[in-house]
Design a protein around this motif. Structure first.
Motif, PDB file in Angstrom:
ATOM      1  N   GLU A 174       0.812  -1.219   0.000  1.00 53.53           N
ATOM      2  CA  GLU A 174       0.000   0.000   0.000  1.00 53.53           C
ATOM      3  C   GLU A 174       0.850   1.276   0.000  1.00 53.53           C
ATOM      4  O   GLU A 174       0.320   2.365  -0.244  1.00 53.53           O
ATOM      5  N   ILE A 175       2.172   1.150   0.265  1.00 56.88           N
ATOM      6  CA  ILE A 175       3.047   2.338   0.213  1.00 56.88           C
ATOM      7  C   ILE A 175       3.607   2.543  -1.192  1.00 56.88           C
ATOM      8  O   ILE A 175       4.054   3.621  -1.551  1.00 56.88           O
ATOM      9  N   TYR A 176       3.552   1.496  -2.022  1.00 57.75           N
ATOM     10  CA  TYR A 176       4.128   1.588  -3.373  1.00 57.75           C
ATOM     11  C   TYR A 176       3.352   2.612  -4.206  1.00 57.75           C
ATOM     12  O   TYR A 176       2.143   2.448  -4.420  1.00 57.75           O
ATOM     13  N   GLU A 177       4.042   3.655  -4.632  1.00 67.54           N
ATOM     14  CA  GLU A 177       3.463   4.725  -5.466  1.00 67.54           C
ATOM     15  C   GLU A 177       2.134   5.224  -4.883  1.00 67.54           C
ATOM     16  O   GLU A 177       1.181   5.499  -5.608  1.00 67.54           O
ATOM     17  N   ALA A 178       2.084   5.343  -3.541  1.00 66.31           N
ATOM     18  CA  ALA A 178       0.808   5.608  -2.865  1.00 66.31           C
ATOM     19  C   ALA A 178       0.424   7.077  -2.859  1.00 66.31           C
ATOM     20  O   ALA A 178       1.272   7.971  -2.877  1.00 66.31           O
ATOM     21  N   GLU A 179      -0.869   7.295  -2.791  1.00 66.58           N
ATOM     22  CA  GLU A 179      -1.421   8.632  -2.545  1.00 66.58           C
ATOM     23  C   GLU A 179      -1.138   8.993  -1.085  1.00 66.58           C
ATOM     24  O   GLU A 179      -0.992   8.101  -0.234  1.00 66.58           O
ATOM     25  N   PRO A 180      -1.114  10.300  -0.769  1.00 66.86           N
ATOM     26  CA  PRO A 180      -0.853  10.699   0.620  1.00 66.86           C
ATOM     27  C   PRO A 180      -1.866  10.118   1.612  1.00 66.86           C
ATOM     28  O   PRO A 180      -1.511   9.814   2.749  1.00 66.86           O
ATOM     29  N   GLU A 181      -3.106   9.920   1.184  1.00 67.53           N
ATOM     30  CA  GLU A 181      -4.126   9.360   2.091  1.00 67.53           C
ATOM     31  C   GLU A 181      -3.742   7.945   2.530  1.00 67.53           C
ATOM     32  O   GLU A 181      -3.960   7.562   3.684  1.00 67.53           O
ATOM     33  N   ALA A 182      -3.188   7.159   1.612  1.00 73.07           N
ATOM     34  CA  ALA A 182      -2.791   5.787   1.948  1.00 73.07           C
ATOM     35  C   ALA A 182      -1.602   5.792   2.909  1.00 73.07           C
ATOM     36  O   ALA A 182      -1.521   4.961   3.825  1.00 73.07           O
ATOM     37  N   LEU A 183      -0.680   6.729   2.718  1.00 73.65           N
ATOM     38  CA  LEU A 183       0.460   6.838   3.643  1.00 73.65           C
ATOM     39  C   LEU A 183      -0.043   7.221   5.028  1.00 73.65           C
ATOM     40  O   LEU A 183       0.420   6.689   6.047  1.00 73.65           O
ATOM     41  N   HIS A 184      -0.989   8.139   5.054  1.00 75.29           N
ATOM     42  CA  HIS A 184      -1.591   8.573   6.319  1.00 75.29           C
ATOM     43  C   HIS A 184      -2.224   7.389   7.048  1.00 75.29           C
ATOM     44  O   HIS A 184      -2.006   7.190   8.251  1.00 75.29           O
ATOM     45  N   ARG A 185      -2.966   6.573   6.316  1.00 73.77           N
ATOM     46  CA  ARG A 185      -3.633   5.413   6.940  1.00 73.77           C
ATOM     47  C   ARG A 185      -2.607   4.418   7.492  1.00 73.77           C
ATOM     48  O   ARG A 185      -2.782   3.861   8.570  1.00 73.77           O
ATOM     49  N   ALA A 186      -1.535   4.206   6.736  1.00 73.39           N
ATOM     50  CA  ALA A 186      -0.507   3.245   7.180  1.00 73.39           C
ATOM     51  C   ALA A 186       0.143   3.720   8.481  1.00 73.39           C
ATOM     52  O   ALA A 186       0.404   2.925   9.387  1.00 73.39           O
ATOM     53  N   VAL A 187       0.395   5.019   8.581  1.00 69.93           N
ATOM     54  CA  VAL A 187       1.005   5.559   9.808  1.00 69.93           C
ATOM     55  C   VAL A 187       0.005   5.521  10.962  1.00 69.93           C
ATOM     56  O   VAL A 187       0.340   5.121  12.083  1.00 69.93           O
ATOM     57  N   ALA A 188      -1.237   5.888  10.686  1.00 68.79           N
ATOM     58  CA  ALA A 188      -2.245   6.029  11.751  1.00 68.79           C
ATOM     59  C   ALA A 188      -2.558   4.711  12.459  1.00 68.79           C
ATOM     60  O   ALA A 188      -3.048   4.720  13.588  1.00 68.79           O
ATOM     61  N   ARG A 189      -2.283   3.568  11.831  1.00 68.33           N
ATOM     62  CA  ARG A 189      -2.602   2.312  12.500  1.00 68.33           C
ATOM     63  C   ARG A 189      -1.385   1.680  13.203  1.00 68.33           C
ATOM     64  O   ARG A 189      -1.461   0.554  13.700  1.00 68.33           O
ATOM     65  N   GLN A 190      -0.271   2.429  13.273  1.00 69.82           N
ATOM     66  CA  GLN A 190       0.915   1.888  13.947  1.00 69.82           C
ATOM     67  C   GLN A 190       0.716   1.858  15.454  1.00 69.82           C
ATOM     68  O   GLN A 190      -0.079   2.627  16.002  1.00 69.82           O
ATOM     69  N   GLY A 191       1.466   0.994  16.099  1.00 75.15           N
ATOM     70  CA  GLY A 191       1.289   0.770  17.541  1.00 75.15           C
ATOM     71  C   GLY A 191       2.257   1.560  18.388  1.00 75.15           C
ATOM     72  O   GLY A 191       2.324   2.781  18.296  1.00 75.15           O
ATOM     73  N   ASP A 192       3.045   0.830  19.189  1.00 71.11           N
ATOM     74  CA  ASP A 192       3.805   1.445  20.274  1.00 71.11           C
ATOM     75  C   ASP A 192       5.026   2.254  19.859  1.00 71.11           C
ATOM     76  O   ASP A 192       5.475   3.104  20.616  1.00 71.11           O
ATOM     77  N   ALA A 193       5.591   1.959  18.707  1.00 71.01           N
ATOM     78  CA  ALA A 193       6.861   2.625  18.361  1.00 71.01           C
ATOM     79  C   ALA A 193       6.695   4.135  18.391  1.00 71.01           C
ATOM     80  O   ALA A 193       5.781   4.683  17.774  1.00 71.01           O
ATOM     81  N   ASP A 194       7.584   4.811  19.099  1.00 74.77           N
ATOM     82  CA  ASP A 194       7.512   6.281  19.154  1.00 74.77           C
ATOM     83  C   ASP A 194       8.270   6.921  18.001  1.00 74.77           C
ATOM     84  O   ASP A 194       8.029   8.069  17.663  1.00 74.77           O
ATOM     85  N   ARG A 195       9.219   6.163  17.405  1.00 72.46           N
ATOM     86  CA  ARG A 195      10.060   6.730  16.340  1.00 72.46           C
ATOM     87  C   ARG A 195       9.975   5.813  15.120  1.00 72.46           C
ATOM     88  O   ARG A 195      10.561   4.745  15.074  1.00 72.46           O
ATOM     89  N   LEU A 196       9.197   6.265  14.152  1.00 74.44           N
ATOM     90  CA  LEU A 196       8.827   5.447  12.998  1.00 74.44           C
ATOM     91  C   LEU A 196       9.460   6.016  11.731  1.00 74.44           C
ATOM     92  O   LEU A 196       9.422   7.223  11.504  1.00 74.44           O
ATOM     93  N   LEU A 197      10.028   5.136  10.910  1.00 76.13           N
ATOM     94  CA  LEU A 197      10.578   5.528   9.607  1.00 76.13           C
ATOM     95  C   LEU A 197       9.707   4.934   8.508  1.00 76.13           C
ATOM     96  O   LEU A 197       9.381   3.742   8.555  1.00 76.13           O
ATOM     97  N   MET A 198       9.336   5.767   7.531  1.00 71.68           N
ATOM     98  CA  MET A 198       8.581   5.258   6.377  1.00 71.68           C
ATOM     99  C   MET A 198       9.358   5.574   5.099  1.00 71.68           C
ATOM    100  O   MET A 198       9.709   6.736   4.852  1.00 71.68           O
ATOM    101  N   ILE A 199       9.596   4.535   4.286  1.00 77.98           N
ATOM    102  CA  ILE A 199      10.387   4.678   3.054  1.00 77.98           C
ATOM    103  C   ILE A 199       9.450   4.508   1.858  1.00 77.98           C
ATOM    104  O   ILE A 199       8.852   3.436   1.667  1.00 77.98           O
ATOM    105  N   GLY A 200       9.320   5.573   1.068  1.00 77.36           N
ATOM    106  CA  GLY A 200       8.336   5.528  -0.011  1.00 77.36           C
ATOM    107  C   GLY A 200       8.762   6.322  -1.237  1.00 77.36           C
ATOM    108  O   GLY A 200       9.951   6.444  -1.541  1.00 77.36           O
TER     109      GLY A 200
END
Ligand SMILES: O=C(O)[C@H](O)COP(=O)(O)O
Length: 166
Positions: free
Chosen positions: A81-107
Motif C-alpha cells: 500500500e506504500i508503493y506509489e501511494a497517494e498521501p491518504e494511503a500513507l496517512h492510513r498506514a502511519v495512523a494504524r501503527q502501535g507502540d513505536a515512538d520513532r517510525l521511519l517510512m520509506i516511499g
C-alpha cells in the motif's frame, strides 16, 4: 510525543530487469546516497524503532543500504500500500501503527512530498523532496491514530546534495 521520519527512495535506474516499474533497482548515485543518509540518522538521532517500506525494488534496496549503516536491528514491514501511494494511503498506514515512538517510512514521490506538506500543515509544495531526502516530523500525540489531531512540527529536512558536501 511521536516522531516520524520520511525517506524517499534513493535515485533509481530507469532500467528494470523485468521491464516493470516495481523492479527497477537503484543507480550508482542512489547506492552512494542511501548509506550516507543512514549514517546521518544514526549520528543525529540514532536508529528508528520501527520501519515501514514500500515493496518496490528501489525502496527495498534503499532500506537495506540505509538501515545497515543506521544500525537498525528490527523488523521492516514491507507494504504494497506504500508503493506509489497517494498521501491518504500513507496517512492510513502511519495512523494504524502501535507502540513505536520513532517510525521511519520509506516511499515514493509524489505521495511522500504531498503527505509531508499536509502533516506539517503547509500548502502543497512548501517543501521539495528529492530522492533520498530524509525528514523528521514530531507530533504532540500519544497514539499514531491521533495524527490528525495536531499539525506535525518539521524538525529537520536533509537532502543528499547538502549532506554530500559536508
Ligand atoms: O519517487 C518517485 O518519484 C517514484 O518512485 C519514481 O521514481 P524515480 O523518480 O526514481 O523514477
Amino acid at each position: 510525543m511521536k516522531t516520524l521520519y520520511l525517506l524517499r527512495h534513493a535515485k533509481s535506474s530507469p532500467y528494470s530487469p523485468t521491464g516493470g516499474d516495481h523492479d527497477r533497482p537503484l543507480n550508482d548515485r542512489g547506492r552512494r546516497d542511501a548509506p550516507r543518509m543512514g549514517r546521518v540518522l544514526r549520528k543525529v538521532d540514532g536508529s528508528p524503532e520501527h520501519v515501514l517500506c514500500s515493496t518496490s525494488a528501489r525502496t527495498r534496496e534503499t532500506a537495506d543500504l540505509f538501515l545497515e549503516r543506521c544500525k537498525y536491528k528490527g523488523e521492516v514491514d514491507y507494504l504494497d500500500e506504500i508503493y506509489e501511494a497517494e498521501p491518504e494511503a500513507l496517512h492510513r498506514a502511519v495512523a494504524r501503527q502501535g507502540d513505536a515512538d520513532r517510525l521511519l517510512m520509506i516511499g515514493h514521490n509524489p505521495g511522500t512530498e504531498l503527505f509531508l506538506c499536509r502533516v506539517i500543515g503547509g500548502p502543497e509544495a512548501i517543501l521539495r523532496v528529492p530522492t533520498c531526502a530524509l525528514t523528521r516530523i514530531d507530533f504532540d500525540i500519544d497514539e499514531w491514530a491521533d495524527i490528525d489531531r495536531v499539525n506535525g512540527m518539521l524538525v529537520w529536512h536533509l537532502i543528499p546534495a547538502v549532506i554530500n558536501e559536508l
